[in-house]
Design a protein around this motif. Structure first.
Motif, mmCIF file in Angstrom:
data_model
loop_
_atom_site.group_PDB
_atom_site.id
_atom_site.type_symbol
_atom_site.label_atom_id
_atom_site.label_comp_id
_atom_site.label_asym_id
_atom_site.label_seq_id
_atom_site.Cartn_x
_atom_site.Cartn_y
_atom_site.Cartn_z
ATOM 1 N N ASN A 1 0.810 -1.227 0.000
ATOM 2 C CA ASN A 1 0.000 0.000 0.000
ATOM 3 C C ASN A 1 0.843 1.277 0.000
ATOM 4 N N ASP A 2 1.707 1.402 -0.992
ATOM 5 C CA ASP A 2 2.573 2.580 -1.096
ATOM 6 C C ASP A 2 1.785 3.874 -1.300
ATOM 7 N N PHE A 3 0.782 3.817 -2.147
ATOM 8 C CA PHE A 3 0.015 5.030 -2.447
ATOM 9 C C PHE A 3 -0.663 5.559 -1.188
ATOM 10 N N ALA A 4 -1.280 4.671 -0.425
ATOM 11 C CA ALA A 4 -1.931 5.080 0.824
ATOM 12 C C ALA A 4 -0.916 5.604 1.824
ATOM 13 N N SER A 5 0.246 4.961 1.883
ATOM 14 C CA SER A 5 1.290 5.387 2.810
ATOM 15 C C SER A 5 1.746 6.811 2.498
ATOM 16 N N SER A 6 1.910 7.131 1.215
ATOM 17 C CA SER A 6 2.351 8.469 0.819
ATOM 18 C C SER A 6 1.327 9.534 1.187
ATOM 19 N N LEU A 7 0.042 9.161 1.172
ATOM 20 C CA LEU A 7 -1.028 10.108 1.492
ATOM 21 C C LEU A 7 -1.451 10.043 2.964
ATOM 22 N N LYS A 8 -0.687 9.276 3.754
ATOM 23 C CA LYS A 8 -0.963 9.130 5.194
ATOM 24 C C LYS A 8 -2.380 8.632 5.473
ATOM 25 N N LEU B 1 17.570 -0.711 -13.981
ATOM 26 C CA LEU B 1 16.396 -0.373 -13.171
ATOM 27 C C LEU B 1 15.920 1.032 -13.517
ATOM 28 N N GLY B 2 14.615 1.204 -13.607
ATOM 29 C CA GLY B 2 14.040 2.530 -13.795
ATOM 30 C C GLY B 2 12.756 2.654 -13.010
ATOM 31 N N LEU B 3 12.591 3.752 -12.286
ATOM 32 C CA LEU B 3 11.373 4.032 -11.530
ATOM 33 C C LEU B 3 10.935 5.457 -11.842
ATOM 34 N N VAL B 4 9.709 5.611 -12.284
ATOM 35 C CA VAL B 4 9.118 6.932 -12.516
ATOM 36 C C VAL B 4 7.924 7.021 -11.575
ATOM 37 N N SER B 5 7.995 7.920 -10.605
ATOM 38 C CA SER B 5 7.015 7.868 -9.514
ATOM 39 C C SER B 5 6.459 9.233 -9.133
ATOM 40 N N ASN B 6 5.331 9.177 -8.433
ATOM 41 C CA ASN B 6 4.723 10.345 -7.805
ATOM 42 C C ASN B 6 4.336 9.896 -6.403
ATOM 43 N N SER B 7 5.355 9.546 -5.614
ATOM 44 C CA SER B 7 5.086 8.892 -4.339
ATOM 45 C C SER B 7 6.275 9.026 -3.406
ATOM 46 N N VAL B 8 5.976 9.102 -2.116
ATOM 47 C CA VAL B 8 7.040 9.098 -1.104
ATOM 48 C C VAL B 8 7.627 7.701 -0.973
ATOM 49 N N SER B 9 6.778 6.674 -1.129
ATOM 50 C CA SER B 9 7.183 5.288 -0.904
ATOM 51 C C SER B 9 6.990 4.457 -2.168
ATOM 52 N N VAL B 10 7.980 3.619 -2.486
ATOM 53 C CA VAL B 10 7.895 2.696 -3.614
ATOM 54 C C VAL B 10 8.324 1.322 -3.125
ATOM 55 N N ALA B 11 7.403 0.345 -3.212
ATOM 56 C CA ALA B 11 7.657 -1.024 -2.727
ATOM 57 C C ALA B 11 8.117 -1.026 -1.266
ATOM 58 N N GLY B 12 7.520 -0.135 -0.472
ATOM 59 C CA GLY B 12 7.859 -0.057 0.947
ATOM 60 C C GLY B 12 9.135 0.704 1.226
#
Length: 315
Positions: free
Chosen positions: A94-101, A191-202
């Protein structure tokens, strides 16, 4: 009464919603919602119901893992009238939820939906598909959807690491041309990560203060091919310290990124299978998803809130 479409994935996480569904519905009913409940049965069910009936509702709430949230967000991008969105996380990471607290405890997440404030979050587009917080390729990005659901339910996050160890010898470098903001980088990447998140895979890859989830930009992190143990150590040190100054690492922010590959590359979108692609274009859709979250989120991951704070301080 406020009309709500409540979508849930009965198989997400440890199937915990089966014991919490009544409590969640009761919380919504006490807050004056008229609820339609929809249980997903397979892939794209959540997307289809949002596209077919989403505009009939004032709120769309989903409960499941990041993959379920991805399906709901994809549905949002295909309707004109966008209801307010709510998310009750029930997956493994639940990375998305974690980033949004958003609380991990399901009843608290439901209560937040009745009391929280609307945050207009960016959404990412990947060719003709969408993602809420990350798309990626290489190294261990395939692990999330290759890991058996029974392992996720029984072992939680440890299941991902066990699966990753099985694939450590299979890491393959891809020759790529990465184009963004007038820049063009060509090299071999693992490896490549394109994100809009504080957390990725924990893993919290960036300082929270550097992530603004409504600024219209992605955070991009690429790791080049590793040739020897010293380069590997340098890359690992960069990931651990969150200082991406190794010559094996490429990090930047951009609203649009194009990648051209020599071969077909396996991608993931929000931890789910994103397919094989030789050429991809990623675009950031600013303010696309109106989602309920804690008021404190605005102070930490909102570009607009940060600008307002600066204006007040200047006055």
């Amino acid at each position: 009464m406020k009309r709500m479409l409540f979508i849930y994935n009965p198989m997400a996480g440890k199937e915990q919603i089966k014991n919490k569904l009544s409590d969640i519905v009761q919380i919504f009913c006490k807050s004056g919602f008229e609820i339609t409940i929809f249980a997903t049965q397979g892939p794209e069910d959540a997307t289809n119901i949002v596209q077919e009936r989403g505009e009939e509702y004032d709120y769309i709430v989903c409960s499941g893992g990041d993959g379920t949230m991805n399906e709901v967000a994809t549905g949002y991008m295909n309707i004109t009238k966008k209801p307010i969105c709510g998310y009750i996380p029930a997956g493994t990471v639940n990375d998305f939820a974690s980033s949004l607290k958003i609380p991990k405890i399901m009843k608290k997440a439901a209560q937040l939906i009745t009391q929280g404030s609307v945050f207009r979050c960016d959404l990412g587009q990947f060719n003709d598909r969408y993602f809420t917080y990350v798309c990626g390729f290489g190294a261990f990005t395939e692990v999330s959807y290759q890991t058996p659901q029974e392992w996720k339910n029984a072992l939680g996050k440890a299941a991902y690491f066990i699966e990753a160890l099985k694939h450590i010898a299979e890491i393959k470098a891809h020759h790529m041309k990465i184009i963004y903001d007038g820049n063009e980088i060509e090299d071999n990447f693992i490896l490549g990560l394109v994100s809009n998140s504080v957390s990725v895979a924990g893993y919290k890859a960036y300082s929270k203060m550097n992530i603004m989830m409504d600024d219209g930009k992605f955070e991009a992190l690429f790791i080049k091919e590793i040739h020897n143990p010293l380069e590997l150590q340098a890359a690992l040190n960069g990931l651990m310290s969150k200082k991406f100054d190794s010559d094996r690492m490429l990090q930047f922010s951009s609203s649009e990124i194009k990648i051209i590959c020599d071969d077909e590359v396996q991608w993931t979108l929000d931890g789910e299978d994103g397919g094989l692609c030789k050429e991809v274009t990623m675009k950031n859709h600013q303010y696309a998803l109106p989602i309920l979250c804690d008021k404190s989120v605005s102070a930490q991951v909102s570009h607009r809130a940060a600008k307002k704070a600066e204006e007040v301080e200047e006055k």
